[in-house]
Design a protein around this motif. Structure first.
Motif, PDB file in Angstrom:
ATOM      1  N   THR A   1      29.388 -10.500 -27.770  1.00  0.00           N
ATOM      2  CA  THR A   1      27.953 -10.663 -27.515  1.00  0.00           C
ATOM      3  C   THR A   1      27.385  -9.377 -26.948  1.00  0.00           C
ATOM      4  OG1 THR A   1      28.208 -13.029 -27.080  1.00  0.00           O
ATOM      5  CG2 THR A   1      26.200 -11.980 -26.269  1.00  0.00           C
ATOM      6  N   ILE A   2      26.283  -8.895 -27.536  1.00  0.00           N
ATOM      7  CA  ILE A   2      25.626  -7.711 -27.003  1.00  0.00           C
ATOM      8  C   ILE A   2      24.294  -8.121 -26.368  1.00  0.00           C
ATOM      9  CG2 ILE A   2      26.713  -6.061 -28.566  1.00  0.00           C
ATOM     10  CD1 ILE A   2      24.300  -6.105 -30.316  1.00  0.00           C
ATOM     11  N   VAL A   3      23.888  -7.345 -25.376  1.00  0.00           N
ATOM     12  CA  VAL A   3      22.671  -7.645 -24.609  1.00  0.00           C
ATOM     13  C   VAL A   3      21.599  -6.617 -24.949  1.00  0.00           C
ATOM     14  CG1 VAL A   3      21.717  -8.012 -22.313  1.00  0.00           C
ATOM     15  CG2 VAL A   3      24.135  -8.513 -22.746  1.00  0.00           C
ATOM     16  N   LEU A   4      20.404  -7.088 -25.225  1.00  0.00           N
ATOM     17  CA  LEU A   4      19.264  -6.218 -25.523  1.00  0.00           C
ATOM     18  C   LEU A   4      18.267  -6.311 -24.372  1.00  0.00           C
ATOM     19  CD1 LEU A   4      18.626  -7.336 -29.227  1.00  0.00           C
ATOM     20  CD2 LEU A   4      20.237  -5.617 -28.390  1.00  0.00           C
ATOM     21  N   GLN A   5      17.914  -5.166 -23.806  1.00  0.00           N
ATOM     22  CA  GLN A   5      16.942  -5.125 -22.715  1.00  0.00           C
ATOM     23  C   GLN A   5      15.794  -4.186 -23.083  1.00  0.00           C
ATOM     24  OE1 GLN A   5      18.707  -4.693 -18.697  1.00  0.00           O
ATOM     25  NE2 GLN A   5      20.699  -4.919 -19.685  1.00  0.00           N
TER      26      GLN A   5
ATOM     27  N   ILE B   1      14.025  -9.983 -34.022  1.00  0.00           N
ATOM     28  CA  ILE B   1      15.317  -9.421 -33.618  1.00  0.00           C
ATOM     29  C   ILE B   1      16.374  -9.677 -34.682  1.00  0.00           C
ATOM     30  CG2 ILE B   1      17.118  -9.489 -31.842  1.00  0.00           C
ATOM     31  CD1 ILE B   1      14.886 -10.502 -29.915  1.00  0.00           C
ATOM     32  N   ALA B   2      16.345 -10.890 -35.253  1.00  0.00           N
ATOM     33  CA  ALA B   2      17.333 -11.255 -36.267  1.00  0.00           C
ATOM     34  C   ALA B   2      17.241 -10.351 -37.494  1.00  0.00           C
ATOM     35  CB  ALA B   2      17.160 -12.718 -36.664  1.00  0.00           C
ATOM     36  N   ILE B   3      16.032  -9.934 -37.849  1.00  0.00           N
ATOM     37  CA  ILE B   3      15.857  -9.066 -39.012  1.00  0.00           C
ATOM     38  C   ILE B   3      16.669  -7.782 -38.838  1.00  0.00           C
ATOM     39  CG2 ILE B   3      14.190  -7.575 -40.208  1.00  0.00           C
ATOM     40  CD1 ILE B   3      12.109  -9.781 -39.764  1.00  0.00           C
ATOM     41  N   ILE B   4      16.701  -7.269 -37.613  1.00  0.00           N
ATOM     42  CA  ILE B   4      17.422  -6.020 -37.337  1.00  0.00           C
ATOM     43  C   ILE B   4      18.926  -6.244 -37.270  1.00  0.00           C
ATOM     44  CG2 ILE B   4      17.751  -4.150 -35.665  1.00  0.00           C
ATOM     45  CD1 ILE B   4      14.832  -4.617 -34.786  1.00  0.00           C
TER      46      ILE B   4
ATOM     47  N   PRO C   1      27.536  -7.157 -40.585  1.00  0.00           N
ATOM     48  CA  PRO C   1      28.505  -8.231 -40.885  1.00  0.00           C
ATOM     49  C   PRO C   1      28.965  -8.935 -39.607  1.00  0.00           C
ATOM     50  CG  PRO C   1      29.060  -6.234 -42.089  1.00  0.00           C
ATOM     51  CD  PRO C   1      27.980  -5.854 -41.115  1.00  0.00           C
ATOM     52  N   GLY C   2      29.166 -10.252 -39.716  1.00  0.00           N
ATOM     53  CA  GLY C   2      29.654 -11.018 -38.576  1.00  0.00           C
ATOM     54  C   GLY C   2      28.568 -11.578 -37.680  1.00  0.00           C
ATOM     55  N   TYR C   3      27.302 -11.347 -38.031  1.00  0.00           N
ATOM     56  CA  TYR C   3      26.187 -11.848 -37.215  1.00  0.00           C
ATOM     57  C   TYR C   3      26.206 -13.374 -37.156  1.00  0.00           C
ATOM     58  CZ  TYR C   3      21.376 -13.284 -36.182  1.00  0.00           C
ATOM     59  OH  TYR C   3      20.261 -13.893 -35.669  1.00  0.00           O
ATOM     60  N   LYS C   4      25.973 -13.946 -35.933  1.00  0.00           N
ATOM     61  CA  LYS C   4      25.921 -15.396 -35.769  1.00  0.00           C
ATOM     62  C   LYS C   4      24.536 -15.886 -35.349  1.00  0.00           C
ATOM     63  CE  LYS C   4      29.213 -17.811 -34.091  1.00  0.00           C
ATOM     64  NZ  LYS C   4      30.232 -18.406 -33.185  1.00  0.00           N
ATOM     65  N   GLU C   5      24.026 -15.342 -34.222  1.00  0.00           N
ATOM     66  CA  GLU C   5      22.733 -15.846 -33.753  1.00  0.00           C
ATOM     67  C   GLU C   5      22.122 -14.928 -32.700  1.00  0.00           C
ATOM     68  OE1 GLU C   5      22.976 -19.519 -31.621  1.00  0.00           O
ATOM     69  OE2 GLU C   5      24.602 -18.860 -30.317  1.00  0.00           O
ATOM     70  N   VAL C   6      20.812 -15.158 -32.457  1.00  0.00           N
ATOM     71  CA  VAL C   6      20.083 -14.495 -31.374  1.00  0.00           C
ATOM     72  C   VAL C   6      19.694 -15.562 -30.364  1.00  0.00           C
ATOM     73  CG1 VAL C   6      17.951 -13.319 -30.723  1.00  0.00           C
ATOM     74  CG2 VAL C   6      19.131 -12.656 -32.799  1.00  0.00           C
ATOM     75  N   ARG C   7      19.886 -15.239 -29.075  1.00  0.00           N
ATOM     76  CA  ARG C   7      19.466 -16.159 -28.019  1.00  0.00           C
ATOM     77  C   ARG C   7      18.532 -15.425 -27.059  1.00  0.00           C
ATOM     78  NH1 ARG C   7      24.974 -16.963 -28.299  1.00  0.00           N
ATOM     79  NH2 ARG C   7      25.342 -15.766 -26.400  1.00  0.00           N
ATOM     80  N   THR C   8      17.504 -16.106 -26.617  1.00  0.00           N
ATOM     81  CA  THR C   8      16.599 -15.546 -25.627  1.00  0.00           C
ATOM     82  C   THR C   8      16.631 -16.427 -24.383  1.00  0.00           C
ATOM     83  OG1 THR C   8      14.744 -16.764 -26.620  1.00  0.00           O
ATOM     84  CG2 THR C   8      15.081 -14.475 -27.319  1.00  0.00           C
ATOM     85  N   VAL C   9      16.079 -15.910 -23.281  1.00  0.00           N
ATOM     86  CA  VAL C   9      16.054 -16.652 -22.020  1.00  0.00           C
ATOM     87  C   VAL C   9      14.620 -17.095 -21.753  1.00  0.00           C
ATOM     88  CG1 VAL C   9      16.516 -16.566 -19.551  1.00  0.00           C
ATOM     89  CG2 VAL C   9      17.961 -15.275 -21.136  1.00  0.00           C
TER      90      VAL C   9
ATOM     91  N   GLY D   1      11.510  -9.603 -23.053  1.00  0.00           N
ATOM     92  CA  GLY D   1      12.164  -8.305 -23.158  1.00  0.00           C
ATOM     93  C   GLY D   1      13.674  -8.354 -23.130  1.00  0.00           C
ATOM     94  N   LEU D   2      14.248  -9.549 -23.085  1.00  0.00           N
ATOM     95  CA  LEU D   2      15.704  -9.693 -22.996  1.00  0.00           C
ATOM     96  C   LEU D   2      16.194 -10.655 -24.071  1.00  0.00           C
ATOM     97  CD1 LEU D   2      18.359  -9.209 -21.277  1.00  0.00           C
ATOM     98  CD2 LEU D   2      17.769 -11.344 -20.116  1.00  0.00           C
ATOM     99  N   ALA D   3      17.322 -10.296 -24.720  1.00  0.00           N
ATOM    100  CA  ALA D   3      17.914 -11.179 -25.725  1.00  0.00           C
ATOM    101  C   ALA D   3      19.411 -10.928 -25.807  1.00  0.00           C
ATOM    102  CB  ALA D   3      17.268 -10.957 -27.093  1.00  0.00           C
ATOM    103  N   PHE D   4      20.126 -11.917 -26.336  1.00  0.00           N
ATOM    104  CA  PHE D   4      21.572 -11.825 -26.531  1.00  0.00           C
ATOM    105  C   PHE D   4      21.858 -12.038 -28.017  1.00  0.00           C
ATOM    106  CE2 PHE D   4      20.733 -13.155 -22.251  1.00  0.00           C
ATOM    107  CZ  PHE D   4      21.684 -12.497 -21.472  1.00  0.00           C
ATOM    108  N   VAL D   5      22.640 -11.150 -28.605  1.00  0.00           N
ATOM    109  CA  VAL D   5      22.994 -11.271 -30.023  1.00  0.00           C
ATOM    110  C   VAL D   5      24.499 -11.481 -30.114  1.00  0.00           C
ATOM    111  CG1 VAL D   5      22.911 -10.206 -32.298  1.00  0.00           C
ATOM    112  CG2 VAL D   5      21.117  -9.693 -30.616  1.00  0.00           C
ATOM    113  N   GLU D   6      24.893 -12.589 -30.727  1.00  0.00           N
ATOM    114  CA  GLU D   6      26.320 -12.917 -30.800  1.00  0.00           C
ATOM    115  C   GLU D   6      26.856 -12.661 -32.206  1.00  0.00           C
ATOM    116  OE1 GLU D   6      29.384 -16.702 -30.173  1.00  0.00           O
ATOM    117  OE2 GLU D   6      27.308 -16.820 -29.451  1.00  0.00           O
ATOM    118  N   TYR D   7      28.068 -12.087 -32.247  1.00  0.00           N
ATOM    119  CA  TYR D   7      28.769 -11.844 -33.508  1.00  0.00           C
ATOM    120  C   TYR D   7      30.090 -12.619 -33.515  1.00  0.00           C
ATOM    121  CZ  TYR D   7      25.393  -8.247 -34.636  1.00  0.00           C
ATOM    122  OH  TYR D   7      24.225  -7.602 -34.941  1.00  0.00           O
TER     123      TYR D   7
END
Length: 240
Positions: free
Chosen positions: A168-172, A183-186, A191-199, A204-210
């Motif tokens: 999981t990577i964190v976007l700030q 965010i998902a478009i980017i 490869p290996g992309y699963k989902e984007v999660r926000t709080v 301004g913050l999101a988590f992208v899981e692979y």
């Protein structure tokens, strides 16, 4: 066994702290097993090497009674020349939930634990002030790479840019009008992309899981320092 007000309720998991940081994790786990198995059947022992978790471990029994006996008998017991501090864990371990509940409840437990972890990271991120610089053409431009200073151990916390890989990577510092779809478009192009999660409530913050660390490493390397609008987005791995 009596539990003082404000302390966690009895559970099958013992929280162990004040452990020596000198032995390697396999040796520490083996030592814990030898000491704790006298009080019942151990189904799991969890100890991690990241800085935040050093000196701590969780011993999971198959019953609450075994955990209570261990806490009572081993409190302040010296292990590697340091007295252990023991208490019931505040939450049930994944192993216990999986043993006692059905699959649906286990998945709910994991989602709740992940949400709590991300909420805490959101609070940490709120205290940081990422740098900004003007965009040149719009979507995502990567700045030139530069030499990074050596990581600082001040306060015992590894700087975000030196965190070990995580799936999981964190976007700030995302633009406030950026949605999950934006965010998902980017990030779905890797490869290996699963989902984007926000709080909720934290812009301004999101988590992208692979699917695995190899996939997240590729995504992070390709997007680190990208510019969206006027914002230079900070891309890091999620803390363990």
């Amino acid at each position: 066994m009596a539990v003082d007000n404000g302390e966690p309720p009895p559970s099958a998991t013992v929280y162990v702290k004040n452990l020596s940081e000198k032995p390697k994790i396999p040796a520490l786990i083996e030592a814990l097993r030898e000491v704790f198995e006298e009080f019942g059947t151990i189904v799991d022992i969890v100890a991690k090497k990241n800085l935040k978790a050093k000196g701590q471990a969780f011993v999971v029994y198959d019953s609450v009674e075994s955990a209570g006996d261990a806490i009572e008998e081993l409190q302040d017991f010296d292990l590697f020349e340091k007295p252990m501090s023991l208490a019931y864990a505040r939450t049930r371990s994944d192993t216990t939930v999986k043993r006692e509940d059905d699959k649906e409840k286990f998945e709910q437990h994991k989602k709740h634990r992940l949400a709590e972890k991300e909420r805490k990271q959101a609070l940490e991120a709120a205290n940081q002030k990422p740098a900004k610089r003007p965009a040149t053409d719009g979507l995502a431009e990567r700045p030139a790479k530069s030499a990074k200073p050596a990581p600082s151990a001040a306060g015992g916390l590894v700087p975000d840019e030196y965190l070990p890989p995580n799936r999981t990577i964190v976007l700030q510092n995302l633009p406030e009008d950026y949605t999950k779809d934006n965010i998902a478009i980017i990030f779905s192009r890797f490869p290996g992309y699963k989902e984007v999660r926000t709080v909720p409530g934290r812009k301004g913050l999101a988590f992208v899981e692979y699917e695995d660390e190899n996939a997240s490493i590729t995504a992070k390397e390709e997007t680190s320092g990208m510019t969206l609008g006027e914002n230079v987005v900070k891309v890091t791995y999620q803390r363990q």
